[in-house]
Scaffold this motif. Sequence first.
Motif, PDB file in Angstrom:
ATOM      1  N   ALA A  55      87.873 104.164  11.502  1.00  0.00           N
ATOM      2  CA  ALA A  55      87.477 103.121  12.449  1.00  0.00           C
ATOM      3  C   ALA A  55      87.623 103.603  13.886  1.00  0.00           C
ATOM      4  CB  ALA A  55      88.308 101.857  12.224  1.00  0.00           C
ATOM      5  N   ALA A  56      87.260 104.859  14.137  1.00  0.00           N
ATOM      6  CA  ALA A  56      87.409 105.418  15.484  1.00  0.00           C
ATOM      7  C   ALA A  56      86.665 104.581  16.510  1.00  0.00           C
ATOM      8  CB  ALA A  56      86.893 106.855  15.498  1.00  0.00           C
ATOM      9  N   PHE A  57      87.329 104.293  17.622  1.00  0.00           N
ATOM     10  CA  PHE A  57      86.766 103.452  18.676  1.00  0.00           C
ATOM     11  C   PHE A  57      86.741 104.225  19.994  1.00  0.00           C
ATOM     12  CE2 PHE A  57      87.611  99.580  21.548  1.00  0.00           C
ATOM     13  CZ  PHE A  57      86.253  99.419  21.798  1.00  0.00           C
ATOM     14  N   ARG A  58      87.887 104.743  20.390  1.00  0.00           N
ATOM     15  CA  ARG A  58      87.999 105.604  21.563  1.00  0.00           C
ATOM     16  C   ARG A  58      88.827 106.820  21.186  1.00  0.00           C
ATOM     17  NH1 ARG A  58      89.298 100.425  25.338  1.00  0.00           N
ATOM     18  NH2 ARG A  58      87.156  99.642  25.505  1.00  0.00           N
ATOM     19  N   LYS A  59      89.082 107.683  22.142  1.00  0.00           N
ATOM     20  CA  LYS A  59      89.775 108.927  21.834  1.00  0.00           C
ATOM     21  C   LYS A  59      91.137 108.700  21.202  1.00  0.00           C
ATOM     22  CE  LYS A  59      87.601 112.113  25.099  1.00  0.00           C
ATOM     23  NZ  LYS A  59      87.824 113.044  26.231  1.00  0.00           N
ATOM     24  N   THR A  60      91.842 107.704  21.689  1.00  0.00           N
ATOM     25  CA  THR A  60      93.202 107.464  21.197  1.00  0.00           C
ATOM     26  C   THR A  60      93.354 106.089  20.552  1.00  0.00           C
ATOM     27  OG1 THR A  60      93.864 106.608  23.381  1.00  0.00           O
ATOM     28  CG2 THR A  60      94.171 108.969  22.969  1.00  0.00           C
ATOM     29  N   LYS A  61      92.255 105.484  20.141  1.00  0.00           N
ATOM     30  CA  LYS A  61      92.322 104.112  19.669  1.00  0.00           C
ATOM     31  C   LYS A  61      91.313 103.884  18.554  1.00  0.00           C
ATOM     32  CE  LYS A  61      92.109  99.395  21.555  1.00  0.00           C
ATOM     33  NZ  LYS A  61      91.838  98.601  22.780  1.00  0.00           N
ATOM     34  N   ALA A  62      91.698 103.080  17.580  1.00  0.00           N
ATOM     35  CA  ALA A  62      90.797 102.654  16.514  1.00  0.00           C
ATOM     36  C   ALA A  62      90.655 101.132  16.573  1.00  0.00           C
ATOM     37  CB  ALA A  62      91.328 103.082  15.148  1.00  0.00           C
ATOM     38  N   ALA A  63      89.559 100.637  16.046  1.00  0.00           N
ATOM     39  CA  ALA A  63      89.331  99.190  16.054  1.00  0.00           C
ATOM     40  C   ALA A  63      88.200  98.847  15.098  1.00  0.00           C
ATOM     41  CB  ALA A  63      88.994  98.698  17.458  1.00  0.00           C
ATOM     42  N   ILE A  64      88.204  97.626  14.621  1.00  0.00           N
ATOM     43  CA  ILE A  64      87.059  97.081  13.903  1.00  0.00           C
ATOM     44  C   ILE A  64      86.582  95.852  14.660  1.00  0.00           C
ATOM     45  CG2 ILE A  64      87.721  97.918  11.623  1.00  0.00           C
ATOM     46  CD1 ILE A  64      88.795  95.132  11.004  1.00  0.00           C
ATOM     47  N   ARG A  65      85.324  95.533  14.466  1.00  0.00           N
ATOM     48  CA  ARG A  65      84.737  94.401  15.169  1.00  0.00           C
ATOM     49  C   ARG A  65      84.124  93.439  14.163  1.00  0.00           C
ATOM     50  NH1 ARG A  65      81.460  95.535  20.579  1.00  0.00           N
ATOM     51  NH2 ARG A  65      83.597  95.974  21.190  1.00  0.00           N
ATOM     52  N   LEU A  66      84.426  92.156  14.310  1.00  0.00           N
ATOM     53  CA  LEU A  66      83.876  91.108  13.464  1.00  0.00           C
ATOM     54  C   LEU A  66      82.765  90.398  14.227  1.00  0.00           C
ATOM     55  CD1 LEU A  66      86.560  91.613  11.909  1.00  0.00           C
ATOM     56  CD2 LEU A  66      86.677  89.156  11.510  1.00  0.00           C
ATOM     57  N   HIS A  67      81.521  90.633  13.830  1.00  0.00           N
ATOM     58  CA  HIS A  67      80.377  89.938  14.411  1.00  0.00           C
ATOM     59  C   HIS A  67      80.154  88.679  13.573  1.00  0.00           C
ATOM     60  CE1 HIS A  67      79.335  93.583  16.748  1.00  0.00           C
ATOM     61  NE2 HIS A  67      79.808  94.202  15.689  1.00  0.00           N
ATOM     62  N   THR A  68      80.272  87.529  14.204  1.00  0.00           N
ATOM     63  CA  THR A  68      80.316  86.270  13.468  1.00  0.00           C
ATOM     64  C   THR A  68      79.308  85.277  14.013  1.00  0.00           C
ATOM     65  OG1 THR A  68      82.672  86.596  13.041  1.00  0.00           O
ATOM     66  CG2 THR A  68      81.810  84.377  12.727  1.00  0.00           C
ATOM     67  N   LEU A  69      78.614  84.622  13.088  1.00  0.00           N
ATOM     68  CA  LEU A  69      77.707  83.527  13.413  1.00  0.00           C
ATOM     69  C   LEU A  69      78.336  82.257  12.871  1.00  0.00           C
ATOM     70  CD1 LEU A  69      74.828  83.003  14.652  1.00  0.00           C
ATOM     71  CD2 LEU A  69      73.988  83.010  12.302  1.00  0.00           C
ATOM     72  N   LEU A  70      78.697  81.347  13.771  1.00  0.00           N
ATOM     73  CA  LEU A  70      79.431  80.138  13.393  1.00  0.00           C
ATOM     74  C   LEU A  70      78.502  78.936  13.430  1.00  0.00           C
ATOM     75  CD1 LEU A  70      82.508  79.506  12.783  1.00  0.00           C
ATOM     76  CD2 LEU A  70      82.577  78.551  15.082  1.00  0.00           C
TER      77      LEU A  70
ATOM     78  N   LEU B  86      75.055  72.740  25.263  1.00  0.00           N
ATOM     79  CA  LEU B  86      74.925  73.687  24.157  1.00  0.00           C
ATOM     80  C   LEU B  86      75.722  74.953  24.440  1.00  0.00           C
ATOM     81  CD1 LEU B  86      71.183  73.586  22.988  1.00  0.00           C
ATOM     82  CD2 LEU B  86      73.208  73.181  21.601  1.00  0.00           C
ATOM     83  N   TYR B  87      75.596  75.462  25.663  1.00  0.00           N
ATOM     84  CA  TYR B  87      76.332  76.689  25.970  1.00  0.00           C
ATOM     85  C   TYR B  87      77.840  76.429  25.968  1.00  0.00           C
ATOM     86  CZ  TYR B  87      77.625  81.157  27.860  1.00  0.00           C
ATOM     87  OH  TYR B  87      78.194  82.389  28.005  1.00  0.00           O
ATOM     88  N   ARG B  88      78.236  75.271  26.416  1.00  0.00           N
ATOM     89  CA  ARG B  88      79.667  74.940  26.395  1.00  0.00           C
ATOM     90  C   ARG B  88      80.197  74.945  24.961  1.00  0.00           C
ATOM     91  NH1 ARG B  88      81.181  69.488  29.279  1.00  0.00           N
ATOM     92  NH2 ARG B  88      80.603  70.751  31.090  1.00  0.00           N
ATOM     93  N   SER B  89      79.360  74.572  24.000  1.00  0.00           N
ATOM     94  CA  SER B  89      79.790  74.530  22.596  1.00  0.00           C
ATOM     95  C   SER B  89      80.085  75.921  22.050  1.00  0.00           C
ATOM     96  CB  SER B  89      78.711  73.859  21.738  1.00  0.00           C
ATOM     97  OG  SER B  89      77.540  74.678  21.660  1.00  0.00           O
ATOM     98  N   ARG B  90      79.617  76.971  22.742  1.00  0.00           N
ATOM     99  CA  ARG B  90      79.880  78.330  22.290  1.00  0.00           C
ATOM    100  C   ARG B  90      81.375  78.629  22.238  1.00  0.00           C
ATOM    101  NH1 ARG B  90      81.031  83.305  23.660  1.00  0.00           N
ATOM    102  NH2 ARG B  90      81.781  82.598  25.676  1.00  0.00           N
ATOM    103  N   TRP B  91      82.150  77.867  22.988  1.00  0.00           N
ATOM    104  CA  TRP B  91      83.590  78.086  23.013  1.00  0.00           C
ATOM    105  C   TRP B  91      84.219  77.890  21.631  1.00  0.00           C
ATOM    106  CZ3 TRP B  91      86.704  80.719  25.723  1.00  0.00           C
ATOM    107  CH2 TRP B  91      88.088  80.484  25.697  1.00  0.00           C
ATOM    108  N   GLN B  92      83.537  77.165  20.736  1.00  0.00           N
ATOM    109  CA  GLN B  92      84.070  76.948  19.395  1.00  0.00           C
ATOM    110  C   GLN B  92      84.259  78.259  18.635  1.00  0.00           C
ATOM    111  OE1 GLN B  92      85.163  74.045  17.955  1.00  0.00           O
ATOM    112  NE2 GLN B  92      84.895  73.204  20.017  1.00  0.00           N
ATOM    113  N   VAL B  93      83.370  79.223  18.847  1.00  0.00           N
ATOM    114  CA  VAL B  93      83.520  80.487  18.133  1.00  0.00           C
ATOM    115  C   VAL B  93      84.715  81.266  18.686  1.00  0.00           C
ATOM    116  CG1 VAL B  93      81.977  81.934  19.564  1.00  0.00           C
ATOM    117  CG2 VAL B  93      82.226  82.399  17.123  1.00  0.00           C
ATOM    118  N   GLU B  94      85.008  81.123  19.985  1.00  0.00           N
ATOM    119  CA  GLU B  94      86.209  81.752  20.548  1.00  0.00           C
ATOM    120  C   GLU B  94      87.461  81.140  19.928  1.00  0.00           C
ATOM    121  OE1 GLU B  94      86.090  84.235  22.493  1.00  0.00           O
ATOM    122  OE2 GLU B  94      84.121  84.228  23.464  1.00  0.00           O
ATOM    123  N   LEU B  95      87.452  79.820  19.756  1.00  0.00           N
ATOM    124  CA  LEU B  95      88.588  79.153  19.119  1.00  0.00           C
ATOM    125  C   LEU B  95      88.731  79.585  17.661  1.00  0.00           C
ATOM    126  CD1 LEU B  95      88.222  75.523  20.528  1.00  0.00           C
ATOM    127  CD2 LEU B  95      89.816  77.301  21.263  1.00  0.00           C
TER     128      LEU B  95
END
Length: 388
Positions: free
Chosen positions: A142-157, A289-298
Amino acid sequence: MFAGQLIFKQVMEFMPLPTFRRCVAKYQGERRIRKFSCLDQFLCMAFAQITYRESLRDIEACLRSQQKKLYHMGIRGRVSKSTLADANEIRDWRIYAELAQHLIAIARELYKEDSFIDDLDETIYALDSTTIDLCLSVFPWAAFRKTKAAIRLHTLLDLKGNIPTFIHISDGTLHDVNALDILTLEVGAYYVMDRGYLDFERLNKFNQVPAHFVTRAKSNTQYKRRYSHPIDKSTGLICDQTIVLTGFYARKDYPGALRRVKFRDEKTGKTLVFLTNNFTLPALTIAHLYRSRWQVELFFKWIKQHLRIKNFFGTSENAVKTQIWIAVSVYVLVAIMKRRFNLQESLYTILQILSVNVFEKTPFYQLVTERDYNAETSSPGKQLNLFD
């Protein structure tokens, strides 16, 4: 005294076993397996999610301490740290991904009558991603940067019920905008996204479906105003315009007209500029509608706090994806149970009650009902939302 099923078993009753067995057969999950089945693996991992276990040794110790109750939980194989580790390492993660997708379809059907915005009957989605940091030496895949690994969750809510309908797990290098290439768009649906998804060539594909998008404009977006529409400035709206892009590449990628809505949020004092391909909704509804996008952050905040997806029980890509998809399955199972029992509590509250009562034999809806009664007789309190 109630002598029925354990609380844990009551939750797992909502799991569609025929579908699960088809998924296991499809990916040969039990090929050359004698004792510890895929169902045993799922139940042990689901137990870890519900009771907030921190490691495989933790799971083994807790389940073995309740040896006489394992059969009634549905676990037939012998629970051991090494066996569970091997199962997470070897058995195809797609078994649990397809199970989660089936559960999501059931949950969406149960929540489809929920109202979100009164003006809209169409489905409203919030699209975003979150990054989970990992140790590069432990998760080199899961290489992300030189000294860091990460995975990313792309989510449609799906904002009716806050049910995740699409999840793509990638390494940390996959940019948000590239997730639009693997997303299947739904005719007539609304997709609310932040500026990370602003790519005019990809957004132009929404018009071909057709589907609607709402996103934020970047400060350097070049455009020419065609029309200005009347607005009520007392609502915070500053302007509602029909525009065309004038940048060389932007005009080539998106030759049609766009709607530009400028809005000032009184609570934060920020001025926001939205772009959309919808010309029929009121301008204020676009802002809502755009304000409702905050639900995915929650949603991301909630699952990181209350599901085991930050501390992983295995280090391989298969083990990590298996754990994430089982965590999603548990989340959706509880959402299904909440609707089937018509419970008013939030998912957070339900999971907290589950975590300390998994070995009890009281009907679960009775536990929640008694809690509601006691709360009402002691103090009025407020009704909790999904992420409280």
